[in-house]
Design an enzyme around this catalytic site. Structure first.
Site, PDB file in Angstrom:
ATOM      1  CB  VAL A 265      22.018 -11.729  39.637  1.00  0.00           C
ATOM      2  CG1 VAL A 265      22.244 -10.680  38.560  1.00  0.00           C
ATOM      3  CG2 VAL A 265      21.302 -12.925  39.083  1.00  0.00           C
ATOM      4  CG  ASP A 312      69.816  -0.436  20.638  1.00  0.00           C
ATOM      5  OD1 ASP A 312      69.111   0.433  21.187  1.00  0.00           O
ATOM      6  OD2 ASP A 312      69.491  -1.010  19.590  1.00  0.00           O
ATOM      7  CG  ASP A 719      28.841   0.725  42.243  1.00  0.00           C
ATOM      8  OD1 ASP A 719      28.747   1.902  42.645  1.00  0.00           O
ATOM      9  OD2 ASP A 719      29.116  -0.242  42.978  1.00  0.00           O
TER      10      ASP A 719
HETATM   11  P1  ATP Z   1      74.044   0.084  18.907  1.00  0.00           P
HETATM   12  O1  ATP Z   1      74.237  -1.390  19.073  1.00  0.00           O
HETATM   13  O2  ATP Z   1      73.991   0.798  20.200  1.00  0.00           O
HETATM   14  O3  ATP Z   1      72.968   0.473  17.977  1.00  0.00           O
HETATM   15  P2  ATP Z   1      76.013   0.546  16.897  1.00  0.00           P
HETATM   16  O4  ATP Z   1      75.176   1.233  15.896  1.00  0.00           O
HETATM   17  O5  ATP Z   1      77.384   1.050  17.072  1.00  0.00           O
HETATM   18  O6  ATP Z   1      75.423   0.603  18.320  1.00  0.00           O
HETATM   19  P3  ATP Z   1      76.158  -1.684  15.149  1.00  0.00           P
HETATM   20  O7  ATP Z   1      75.208  -1.101  14.193  1.00  0.00           O
HETATM   21  O8  ATP Z   1      76.137  -3.136  15.450  1.00  0.00           O
HETATM   22  O9  ATP Z   1      76.040  -0.987  16.547  1.00  0.00           O
HETATM   23  O10 ATP Z   1      77.607  -1.281  14.650  1.00  0.00           O
HETATM   24  C1  ATP Z   1      78.749  -1.852  15.201  1.00  0.00           C
HETATM   25  C2  ATP Z   1      79.955  -1.096  14.741  1.00  0.00           C
HETATM   26  O11 ATP Z   1      80.161  -1.270  13.340  1.00  0.00           O
HETATM   27  C3  ATP Z   1      79.913   0.400  14.931  1.00  0.00           C
HETATM   28  O12 ATP Z   1      80.305   0.782  16.209  1.00  0.00           O
HETATM   29  C4  ATP Z   1      80.835   0.920  13.864  1.00  0.00           C
HETATM   30  O13 ATP Z   1      82.165   0.888  14.317  1.00  0.00           O
HETATM   31  C5  ATP Z   1      80.668  -0.085  12.756  1.00  0.00           C
HETATM   32  N1  ATP Z   1      79.712   0.404  11.752  1.00  0.00           N
HETATM   33  C6  ATP Z   1      78.485   0.875  11.959  1.00  0.00           C
HETATM   34  N2  ATP Z   1      77.876   1.206  10.814  1.00  0.00           N
HETATM   35  C7  ATP Z   1      78.759   0.947   9.846  1.00  0.00           C
HETATM   36  C8  ATP Z   1      78.738   1.051   8.417  1.00  0.00           C
HETATM   37  N3  ATP Z   1      77.671   1.506   7.776  1.00  0.00           N
HETATM   38  N4  ATP Z   1      79.830   0.693   7.744  1.00  0.00           N
HETATM   39  C9  ATP Z   1      80.899   0.216   8.387  1.00  0.00           C
HETATM   40  N5  ATP Z   1      80.987   0.081   9.699  1.00  0.00           N
HETATM   41  C10 ATP Z   1      79.936   0.433  10.441  1.00  0.00           C
END
Ligand code: ATP
Length: 892
Positions: A265, A312, A719
């Site tokens: 034990v 990201d 302990d």
């Molecule tokens: P991460 O991957 O680091 O979050 P991110 O936000 O740039 O970066 P995504 O959200 O995939 O990644 O966006 C990719 C790309 O799309 C952006 O870099 C931008 O050029 C374009 N983008 C982002 N948001 C919009 C939007 N609301 N409308 C149009 N284009 C967009």
């Protein structure tokens, strides 16, 4: 459903909730508490002890029998309490996990708990949402739904809102219905809820078990294995002792049996596993306080060995608080002044404020209409705030600065259709009808330019030839190189017969309007967190959807990469690399940009092939496979989608990179703490075993320096609380200055065993035996080692002194164990209250055991002379000093 385009009124929704009940799926009842409670008293070890007690009574040793039962009872209660606390902590955590749904109520889109959805609610759906009720679509744009949970079919199905003549009895096949438990893979929609909770299709087919049974973590498995090994050793020792006692020392049979049992034990670490579970649970709670919600206990351990973080950029390393800084239109570069979301600030070109510029206005109008964000004016409580995507909100702010009236624009040109933004496409289009149909497009510059045939220049159109394209790219690169996020904007008049269901037809032959560059400041904590990672031997790899130059600049500014020219691999380049080439690329500093979420999985796989323990962040639907594959999938609590959160192991409630690093530190600390208390408990096992070994080796001529009851008093009495205290230690200094531990490392390493058993334990054993003999020597047996009286008052005093010596040295050991390598002087002795409470209890117990008559009767102890206490006081620092020397040698 007695609802309308503005949704239900809040009071109506509340009333319906009372009628329909909460939107919860029927769950299987979890194990009844009583059952859990009883399990702690009916496992093999406990049964053995119950029987042991009965034998004790038969052998007419009632005190031992009662004590063994008491030990069993206390141990069971303690295990139950720990299990209960760990479970409570887990439940509290589950309650913290976001379970919201977006609905339209009182004409306003709002987030409400999923449980409060009622029939008649208007669900607002977007990419990545978990659908929380069954609904009939009333609006849908490019909607695709993953219904695998319902149908087993993992290919997403398109859904639309048109009426449909039902020709199938299979409800899931109906294209204008969406169902609970399925997820939105792409597009946006509004759905009218018609069934919730148990009445939903999912509720009818599935009896969901809440929180799938957690499989034991590697650590828990290892400790269970260890407990088994130690049990075998202890039982063998018990048997040997029994044979020796009966055969050689001629002790009576029942007494020998019960002694052997007591030994078993004493040495079996039955309390270890629940203590470890509790330590993990405490770690999880601590992480939650630092904004990291861990979904499985085992993730805590894995965090501690994380070697690579794939992160990201937007929102995690940066604040995702966008401000437009520069705009390029018709050959002119405009500077936008002012910061934040307040639409105050001038637009300047060549140092001169711009009153009006047609090209600029056209560009910003397109950007403001191809937009789902909203800008909210200050209301006394808040300053200017936004709803929706910060990238889009920044465009609204810039448009306001240029003097556009956003409401009037939208009234004049209402939206009739949209092609939603998708990370994969990197573009969004919005179709409006001010008379003539117009499509406005915005997105990553290269993607948008690829769909353009002309450029707007001073109101006129210029064909977009190769030279012009080159020029655009150079301008974009210049903006990106300064760390700005750049969007391209375009538009086109559509023919009235243009097919709105075809993205290809809409997004063709566009006219490019210009570039908008915005600044997204890095999060202030990130630079320090990055430095800490590098010190801790953790690599950071940026994987972003953003432009390569923007990404590289930010990576350099945050010192994620050190080289002035780090390798940048774009998504399209990545697609060309084979596994070997990718593995090679991963050996050096590298930034991944313009990566499609699906490609993250490849990078994670490649790193794992290299034997790395990988944490990866993600927020979208397409990140889910990478999050699942990673050793630690990290989802964003704020900006992330439900799908990402469901696939992740950990959720950051503040979306902050620094939080991942904190969680890793806590993960390392939990592991270190478990080592600390295991080491602490193991140490005292040596002086507990030494008397039996000496007794056995000398054929009983050295009397047992400790009785079984006294061993139990240490293991299950003195302990206990100090060990718990070590489980709650803060991270020790230097914890993040070491490389990550390897996953294959065992918690009970050779180093730990050598330190606890061979070093500290042996010293403690020697000290305890010396104290034992010193009592005899002071009573007229000077210099005599063998054949000392094994009963009577002097024996009782001697064993009490041995017990007290072990307790005294354990106090020093407690402090020694607080650090593994750092000097004890490096930490504040008062940070851990539990340690001091533990010491208080230890001292109280040892006094009570020596002086309280009925405890003396139970433990076979006697009052110690005052002079012994002085000797014991000298025992306190022995292990602490010995270990300080060891640590100093180790550091040298
Ligand atoms: P991460 O991957 O680091 O979050 P991110 O936000 O740039 O970066 P995504 O959200 O995939 O990644 O966006 C990719 C790309 O799309 C952006 O870099 C931008 O050029 C374009 N983008 C982002 N948001 C919009 C939007 N609301 N409308 C149009 N284009 C967009």
């Amino acid at each position: 459903m007695e609802t309308g385009p503005t949704g239900l009124a809040t009071h109506e929704a509340e009333a319906r909730l009372l009628i329909y009940g909460p939107n919860r799926l029927p769950t299987q009842a979890s194990k009844p508490l009583l059952w859990v409670f009883l399990a702690n008293f009916t496992h093999l070890m406990a049964l053995l002890l119950w029987v042991g007690g009965i034998i004790g009574f038969i052998a007419q040793m009632p005190q031992l029998a009662i004590a063994i039962w008491a030990v069993n009872l206390i141990n069971g209660l303690f295990s139950f309490w720990q299990e209960f606390r760990a479970e409570r902590a887990a439940a509290a955590l589950r309650a913290l996990l976001p379970a919201q749904a977006r609905v339209l109520r009182d004409g306003v889109v709002q987030e409400v708990p999923r449980e409060t959805l009622v029939p008649g609610d208007l669900l607002v759906l977007a990419e990545g949402d978990l659908i929380a009720a069954d609904g009939r679509l009333i609006e849908a744009a490019e909607l695709r739904v993953d219904q695998a949970t319902l149908t087993g079919e993992s290919r997403p199905v398109p859904k639309h809102c048109e009426a449909y003549a039902e020709t199938t009895s299979e409800r899931a096949a109906l294209p204008n219905l969406v169902f609970t438990g399925t997820t939105v893979v792409a597009g946006t929609a509004k759905a009218l809820v018609f069934a919730t909770g148990a009445r939903s299709a999912f509720g009818q087919i599935a009896q969901l078990t809440e929180g799938i049974a957690e499989t034991p973590s590697p650590l828990q498995q290892e400790l269970a294995q260890l407990t088994r090994v130690v049990t075998v050793i202890a039982v063998s020792m018990g048997v040997i002792f029994f044979v020796l006692a009966v055969g050689v020392a001629r002790v009576n049979l029942a007494e020998s049996l019960i002694f052997a049992m007591g030994m078993i034990v004493a040495f079996v670490p039955e309390g270890l596993l629940p203590t470890v579970t509790l330590a993990l649970a405490i770690g999880v709670q601590r992480m939650a306080r630092r904004n990291a919600l861990v979904k499985r206990l085992s993730a805590v351990e894995t965090l501690g060995c994380t070697e690579v973080i794939c992160t990201d950029k937007t929102g995690t390393l940066t604040q995702n608080a966008m401000t437009v800084r520069q705009i390029w239109a018709a050959g002119r570069m405009f500077e936008v002044q002012g910061g934040g979301y307040a639409p105050v600030g001038a637009i300047v070109v060549d140092g001169q404020p711009v009153a009006h510029d047609d090209d600029l206005t056209a560009l910003l109008r397109a950007a403001a209409l191809c937009n789902d964000a909203r800008l909210l004016a200050p209301n006394g409580e808040y300053d200017w705030t936004i709803l929706g995507d910060p990238t889009e909100a920044a465009l609204l702010v810039a448009a306001r600065k240029a003097g556009l009236d956003l409401e009037a624009e939208l009234q004049h040109a209402p939206r009739i259709h949209e092609i939603p933004f998708e990370s994969r496409r990197k573009m969004m289009s919005s179709i409006h009808q001010p008379g003539q149909r117009v499509v406005y497009v915005k997105g990553a510059p290269n993607e948008v330019l690829a769909h353009c045939v002309a450029l707007r220049m001073n109101g006129a159109l210029r064909p977009l030839d190769a030279a012009l394209l080159d020029e655009m790219t150079t301008i974009k690169d210049g903006l990106a190189r300064s760390g700005l996020r750049v969007l391209g904007v375009a538009q086109r008049d559509l023919a009235s017969n243009c097919d709105l269901s075809s993205a290809a037809a809409i997004e063709a032959d566009l006219t490019f309007l210009g570039l908008i560059a915005m600044y997204d400041p890095p999060r202030p904590e990130v630079a320090a967190a990055v430095a800490q990672c590098h010190q801790a031997g953790i690599r950071i790899i940026m994987i972003t959807g953003d432009d390569g130059l923007t990404a590289t600049t930010i990576a350099q500014r945050l010192h994620i990469v050190a080289s002035p020219q780090p390798r940048m691999i774009s998504g399209s380049e990545l697609a060309q690399l084979d596994e070997r080439a990718l593995a090679d690329a991963l050996q050096d500093e590298v930034v991944f940009a313009r990566v499609a979420p699906e490609q993250k999985l490849r990078i994670v796989n490649a790193l794992q092939q290299l034997g790395k323990v990988v944490a990866v962040t993600g927020d979208g639907v397409n990140d889910a496979p990478a999050l699942k594959q990673a050793d630690i999938g990290v989802a964003m609590g704020r900006s992330g989608t439900d799908v990402a959160r469901e696939s992740a192991d950990m959720i950051l409630t503040d979306d902050n990179f620094a939080t991942i690093v904190h969680a890793i530190e806590e993960g390392r600390a939990v592991y270190a703490n478990i080592r600390k208390f295991v080491s602490y408990i193991f140490t005292s096992n040596v002086p507990e075993a030494v008397p039996f070994v000496l007794f056995a080796l000398t054929g009983g001529r050295i009397p047992l320096a400790l009785t079984v009851m006294q061993i139990l008093a240490i293991d299950l009495g003195t302990d206990m609380v100090p060990a718990l205290g070590l489980g709650a230690e803060r991270p020790e200094p230097g914890l993040m200055a070491r490389p990550p531990r390897r996953r294959s490392d065992h918690i009970i390493s050779r180093g730990l065993l050598v330190r606890a058993l061979a070093f500290l334990g042996m010293i403690q054993g020697a000290v305890a035996m010396l104290v034992f003999f010193s009592i005899y020597w002071s009573q007229g047996y000077a210099g005599q080692w063998l054949d000392l009286p094994a009963d009577g008052h002097i024996y009782q005093v001697a064993t009490t002194a041995t017990l007290a010596a072990i307790v005294a040295t354990q106090i020093g050991n407690l402090f020694a164990q607080r650090t593994e390598r750092a000097s004890i002087l490096a930490i504040n002795p008062f940070t851990n209250r539990l340690i001091w409470i533990g010491i208080g209890i230890e001292i109280l117990l040892i006094f009570a055991i020596s002086y309280v008559p009925w405890l003396q009767w139970i433990f076979g102890t006697a009052a110690l002379p005052a002079s012994s206490w002085l000797l014991l006081l000298a025992c306190v620092p022995v292990l602490l000093i010995a270990d300080e020397i060891r640590k100093a040698v180790g550091r040298a």
